[in-house]
Structure formats: C-alpha cells, structure tokens
Motif scaffolding. Structure first.
Motif: not given
Length: 264
Positions: A48-52, A43-46
């Motif tokens: 996913n942080l935008d999605k979160l 899972t791509a952290v960067a």
C-alpha cells in the motif's frame, strides 16, 4: 440564446484554470487508502505504501500549480512521519476507550467512533499542512467533516490523548491549540471572535491547556482566550475571556416548569 452561445458564455465565466474537481476525488481515495494502511489488519503495508506514493504523485501534479515551488520532495518526508502519527492515534483511541463507558472494545473505537476518525484524518492532514502542501490537507479534513460532522482545520495544533465524544457539530479553528488529555463533546466550537481577512496570519482561536473537559455546545472564542489546565467547561457556556486553571464554568439557564392542576 442558442446552444453555442450558452457554451461560450459558460467558458467565458470559468475563471479558475486550476480548479479541477478530480483533485478532490483523488484526495478522498488517497485518504481512504492511507487510513486502511495504518489500521486495517488485512491491508499489506509495504504494497500500500507503493500505491500511496503513486497516488500522491498524482495529487502533486494536480495541486502544485505554482511552478516556483516543488512538491516532489514532500512524500519522503511525510511517509517517514507515519509511524509517529500512528503512535499518537493509538493514544487517542485508548483515551476514547478509557473515557467512554459505552465503548466495549478498542476495535469499536477505531471502526465506529466518528470522533476518532475525524482526529485520525486531522493528524494525517496536519503533517501535510506543516509541509506547506497546497489544498490537499484541507480537502482531507473536509472529507472527514462530511462523514462525521466534525470540522477540524488541519492547521490546528492538538496534543496527545485527545478525545471527541459523539462529535457532530464540533468546530476547531485553524489557529486553535489543544494540549494533552483534552476531552470535548458534540457541538463544541473553538472559534474566532470575528472574521476578517486581515487576521489571516494572526492567532484567532483559543488555547486549551492540559486535562480540560468541554461539554456539549460550549463556545470558546478568541486567540487570546486560554482555558487553564484541569478546568471543566459546562454545556452551552459562552466564553470570550481566559479561564484560570482548576476552574468550573457553567451556564445556568432559567427553567420554569408549570404543572397543570389535576383534572378528574
């Protein structure tokens, strides 16, 4: 009663204008994505942080119905705590690996241990609870409760290297305090002596000091109850008073065995 009357009566009795079950559904999606972001190696952290952040904005719109209280600033403060939360969860996973002889790998702990999953969602929800973010922390831990049978209120205070073995039936109340290197087994309850609404702002649940082990189905109740460090609480014990450090507490049921005479 005709269809229109039925509809009118239902509308009349729907009295909670902020009760939107989509908040529950969106919280579960957010919780899953948060868990994957922290742990899944693919899972791509960067990204996913935008999605979160986008999903969190949706939760704000649904959960923060108090116009006098802004929740918009919560995300930036929360996301800055995620590295520390992950660091603590890694300690929890290592504690489980070191405590349970049945665990074959650290990956097994992260993926297959309900106790670890429940602790992870608790820690992620606890920081939102401290921010005063309404309802979502409780929905997060209830989501974990439904999946694991472990009920940890997001208000509880839990120290480092916490291990829950098996997990099913564990209950940890809102004002419980659990310090470092504590191990608990299935069916353990850290609860209140009794339930009354006027006790809402008081400490109702016990304190568990460092290096305590609590075995299956033990019940420990009361806000003034302290289990001293290095103690062992045996299975099925019922405790409503403090226990000194370095103690062993056990329940001794009367067991009778009746053997029939040999019949040829």
């Amino acid at each position: 009663m005709d269809r229109k009357s039925i509809i009118d009566q239902i509308k009349k009795h729907k009295k909670q204008p902020n009760l939107r079950y989509t908040l529950k559904e969106k919280t579960e999606v957010f919780t899953d994505l948060l868990f994957y972001t922290l742990f899944d190696s693919d899972t791509a952290v960067a990204k996913n942080l935008d999605k979160l952040e986008e999903q969190f904005d949706g939760l704000v719109d649904l959960a923060c119905w108090d116009v006098d209280k802004s929740c918009k600033a919560v995300w930036n403060n929360y996301v800055s705590k995620l590295p520390h939360i992950l660091e603590r969860l890694n300690l929890d996973a290592e504690a489980t690996l070191n405590c349970d002889p049945a665990s074959l790998s650290i990956e097994e702990v992260y993926m297959a241990y309900p106790g670890f999953y429940a602790i992870a969602i608790y820690r992620l929800s606890h920081e939102l609870y401290l921010e005063g973010f309404p309802l979502v922390p409780r929905l997060m831990t209830e989501y974990a409760h439904r999946q694991t049978g472990v009920d940890i209120n997001p208000g509880a205070e839990i120290g480092n290297s916490f291990h829950i073995d098996h997990g099913t039936g564990v209950v940890i109340g809102e004002t419980a305090i659990i310090k470092d290197h504590v191990k608990i087994y299935q069916g353990v309850t850290l609860g209140g002596l009794y339930v009354a609404k006027h006790l809402q702002k008081t400490k109702r649940h016990p304190t568990i000091e460092n290096n305590v082990t609590i075995y299956a189905n033990a019940t420990i109740l009361g806000g003034e109850t302290v289990i001293g460090e290095n103690s062992i609480i045996g299975g099925n014990a019922w405790i409503t008073a403090s226990v000194p450090p370095n103690s062993t507490v056990f329940h001794t049921p009367e067991i009778k065995i009746k053997t029939l005479p040999h019949v040829s």
